[in-house]
Design a protein around this motif. Sequence first.
Motif, PDB file in Angstrom:
ATOM      1  N   MET A  50       0.830  -1.207   0.000  1.00 22.10           N
ATOM      2  CA  MET A  50       0.000   0.000   0.000  1.00 22.10           C
ATOM      3  C   MET A  50       0.862   1.254   0.000  1.00 22.10           C
ATOM      4  N   ASP A  51       2.003   1.189   0.693  1.00 24.94           N
ATOM      5  CA  ASP A  51       2.926   2.332   0.682  1.00 24.94           C
ATOM      6  C   ASP A  51       3.406   2.606  -0.741  1.00 24.94           C
ATOM      7  N   GLU A  52       3.778   1.509  -1.427  1.00 27.36           N
ATOM      8  CA  GLU A  52       4.273   1.663  -2.796  1.00 27.36           C
ATOM      9  C   GLU A  52       3.184   2.246  -3.694  1.00 27.36           C
ATOM     10  N   LEU A  53       1.986   1.722  -3.505  1.00 27.95           N
ATOM     11  CA  LEU A  53       0.846   2.183  -4.292  1.00 27.95           C
ATOM     12  C   LEU A  53       0.596   3.671  -4.067  1.00 27.95           C
ATOM     13  N   GLU A  54       0.605   4.077  -2.806  1.00 30.96           N
ATOM     14  CA  GLU A  54       0.387   5.490  -2.486  1.00 30.96           C
ATOM     15  C   GLU A  54       1.441   6.371  -3.132  1.00 30.96           C
ATOM     16  N   CYS A  55       2.663   5.882  -3.103  1.00 29.98           N
ATOM     17  CA  CYS A  55       3.763   6.643  -3.700  1.00 29.98           C
ATOM     18  C   CYS A  55       3.534   6.838  -5.196  1.00 29.98           C
ATOM     19  N   LEU A  56       3.206   5.729  -5.889  1.00 31.71           N
ATOM     20  CA  LEU A  56       2.974   5.797  -7.329  1.00 31.71           C
ATOM     21  C   LEU A  56       1.801   6.724  -7.658  1.00 31.71           C
ATOM     22  N   LEU A  57       0.737   6.593  -6.843  1.00 29.12           N
ATOM     23  CA  LEU A  57      -0.449   7.411  -7.097  1.00 29.12           C
ATOM     24  C   LEU A  57      -0.177   8.887  -6.831  1.00 29.12           C
ATOM     25  N   ALA A  58       0.593   9.173  -5.777  1.00 22.44           N
ATOM     26  CA  ALA A  58       0.931  10.563  -5.468  1.00 22.44           C
ATOM     27  C   ALA A  58       1.645  11.212  -6.651  1.00 22.44           C
ATOM     28  N   ASN A  59       2.550  10.445  -7.261  1.00 26.08           N
ATOM     29  CA  ASN A  59       3.263  10.968  -8.430  1.00 26.08           C
ATOM     30  C   ASN A  59       2.315  11.228  -9.597  1.00 26.08           C
ATOM     31  N   LEU A  60       1.379  10.316  -9.804  1.00 25.36           N
ATOM     32  CA  LEU A  60       0.437  10.476 -10.911  1.00 25.36           C
ATOM     33  C   LEU A  60      -0.493  11.672 -10.689  1.00 25.36           C
ATOM     34  N   ILE A  61      -0.885  11.861  -9.420  1.00 26.06           N
ATOM     35  CA  ILE A  61      -1.731  13.024  -9.105  1.00 26.06           C
ATOM     36  C   ILE A  61      -0.939  14.311  -9.334  1.00 26.06           C
ATOM     37  N   ASN A  62       0.294  14.300  -8.873  1.00 27.59           N
ATOM     38  CA  ASN A  62       1.157  15.469  -9.037  1.00 27.59           C
ATOM     39  C   ASN A  62       1.325  15.845 -10.499  1.00 27.59           C
ATOM     40  N   GLY A 103      -0.785  15.359 -12.773  1.00 23.63           N
ATOM     41  CA  GLY A 103      -2.076  15.682 -13.390  1.00 23.63           C
ATOM     42  C   GLY A 103      -2.654  14.541 -14.197  1.00 23.63           C
ATOM     43  N   PHE A 104      -2.080  13.335 -14.044  1.00 21.72           N
ATOM     44  CA  PHE A 104      -2.601  12.184 -14.783  1.00 21.72           C
ATOM     45  C   PHE A 104      -3.862  11.620 -14.110  1.00 21.72           C
ATOM     46  N   ILE A 105      -3.960  11.846 -12.793  1.00 25.83           N
ATOM     47  CA  ILE A 105      -5.164  11.464 -12.061  1.00 25.83           C
ATOM     48  C   ILE A 105      -5.648  12.697 -11.301  1.00 25.83           C
ATOM     49  N   LYS A 106      -6.961  12.919 -11.331  1.00 25.92           N
ATOM     50  CA  LYS A 106      -7.512  14.023 -10.529  1.00 25.92           C
ATOM     51  C   LYS A 106      -8.118  13.421  -9.260  1.00 25.92           C
ATOM     52  N   GLY A 107      -7.642  13.855  -8.132  1.00 23.49           N
ATOM     53  CA  GLY A 107      -8.145  13.308  -6.871  1.00 23.49           C
ATOM     54  C   GLY A 107      -7.140  13.543  -5.763  1.00 23.49           C
ATOM     55  N   TYR A 108      -7.412  12.930  -4.585  1.00 22.60           N
ATOM     56  CA  TYR A 108      -6.431  13.045  -3.504  1.00 22.60           C
ATOM     57  C   TYR A 108      -6.365  11.757  -2.704  1.00 22.60           C
ATOM     58  N   LEU A 109      -5.256  11.617  -2.006  1.00 23.73           N
ATOM     59  CA  LEU A 109      -5.044  10.399  -1.215  1.00 23.73           C
ATOM     60  C   LEU A 109      -5.378  10.659   0.240  1.00 23.73           C
ATOM     61  N   SER A 110      -5.972   9.658   0.885  1.00 23.15           N
ATOM     62  CA  SER A 110      -6.135   9.734   2.328  1.00 23.15           C
ATOM     63  C   SER A 110      -5.303   8.617   2.933  1.00 23.15           C
ATOM     64  N   HIS A 111      -4.193   9.025   3.537  1.00 24.78           N
ATOM     65  CA  HIS A 111      -3.272   8.025   4.057  1.00 24.78           C
ATOM     66  C   HIS A 111      -3.875   7.296   5.251  1.00 24.78           C
TER      67      HIS A 111
END
Lengths: 430, 90
Positions: free
Chosen positions: A388-400, A402-410
């Motif tokens: 899940m840590d790895e996933l969050e990291c990858l997703l954070a980069n994608l959000i940054n 602009g490839f994904i619109k949204g936010y993470l709740s750790h």
Amino acid sequence: MIKIDSELGPTDAVDIDLYFKKKYSDSGFYLFLSATKKEHQCTFLLQSSDDKLAKLYNICIKLHAGAYNILSLCQEQVRIMNRISETETDWITEPLWFVCHQMIQYCSTDTAQLENCGRLIHRSFNLCLNDRNPVLSSNRKSGSYSLANLEFIIYHKLKNRDMMKNLVKVLQSRNMDIIMDQPSNKEKNSIKVGHMVRYYYYLGEYYGCFESDFNKASTFLSIALLHCNFNYKTHIAKILVLLVPFVIVSRKMYPNEKVLTQLLSATGQYGEKLFKFIIQLVYCLKSGDIHGYDKFVSSNEVFLLKNGIYVAMCHIRELVFLKFFKTCTKMIGNNKTIVPLSSIAEVYGNYSQRKKKIRRLINMKSKKDTKIPIDITSLENKEMNENMDELECLLANLINKGFIKGYLSHSNRCIVLSKNDAFPHLSSSL
Amino acid sequence: MKNTESENTTPTTSNDASKKKTLEDDDEFEDFPADVWQNYEKVQNKTNIQNDLWEDDWDDVEVDDDFTKELRAELEKQKQSQNQNQNQNQ
């Protein structure tokens, strides 16, 4: 690139003075400059009392006779041609390229030899680049592209990236790293297109493989591809192996299979391999098969490194992951905007494989010490958290990005997607 | 300067088979042969490459194959086990 017409017979005589008077070159002049041994062929006449021309004449005649020290004579030839070129107009650049190119052919892979030749060619390059002739149509600058190509060849052989960087810096400072206009003269054009294709190929390779500037690299390489001769498939393949990954990274677009087949038909083994490679790459991108992609990259490691596209492939992984994630959210479905990461982490972490790993770990431990009980669930939980840590990291980069619109709740271990257009369309036209 | 010349040099004009290296062995972008531009057919003119080469639908296209089927099944399995857990907790 220059065709030497060898139809000239023993009774023919080639007047060398004429070329310098009329300021043009033809196959007779290239035959004169060529270092191959000549028997029972035409004679070359020189009447001029010019020192430099006489010296050039002597060198060429020695070469025609079949000298043993060809390389050093070729180097002499380039040296004297450099001096002659200083006072000539643009017509001399093609013969100058010819002698430089010829010198490279006789140069071995010895570093000192290559460096020597590199210095001589750099001198030729400079005297073209720095021509102050105000009449642009006869300025030698037009020849500097072809000579830059020869420098690239030498630096490739030397595997010296710094020297390449220096050359590109010079080209940048003269605004020569932009797309130039094509010459209007048709015959001149055809020779220059060959230089141009090569020049853009090298610049594309430099920016893409060494500077990771995939956008610039794509621009140069696609110009090279468009102007390449359709019948020269090996060159097309060589351009495509760089262009395809660079375009995927920078423009988020992939090649059409039909056009690709057309471009790579009859390229032999390499073309076939490249075709399969690209098809597999495109498949991973379309399906989001992230595990397949990782396997694909590791099994092609040598090929990727050899061609300088390993870094680009690492960037593409991000896009494959994006597609993977998008597919997962769709499957979990029901237009949910809140997506828990746990279920995706399970599939992303290739659960079955990790389970095997844990079991192996247990086996190893149990052999050593049977008394300590092993808590399998805690081991699995640890794995899960790491995933899940790895996933969050990858997703954070994608959000940054602009490839994904949204936010993470750790704290909740979930991603909250934007209600509209959570996955914006990414491609930008070439 | 060295004037020795080694044997491993090849003149440009030679047409022997050894020159025909595959791209795999050769890291270089080879010279175009002399007559290449006589029948010059530009890639640009020969194909509709500018309009047709690049496609951009990869992020929208839905692939249905073994991988996606497996993925769907795996996600489904997870959903069920989560539901079970929830039921047990209740």
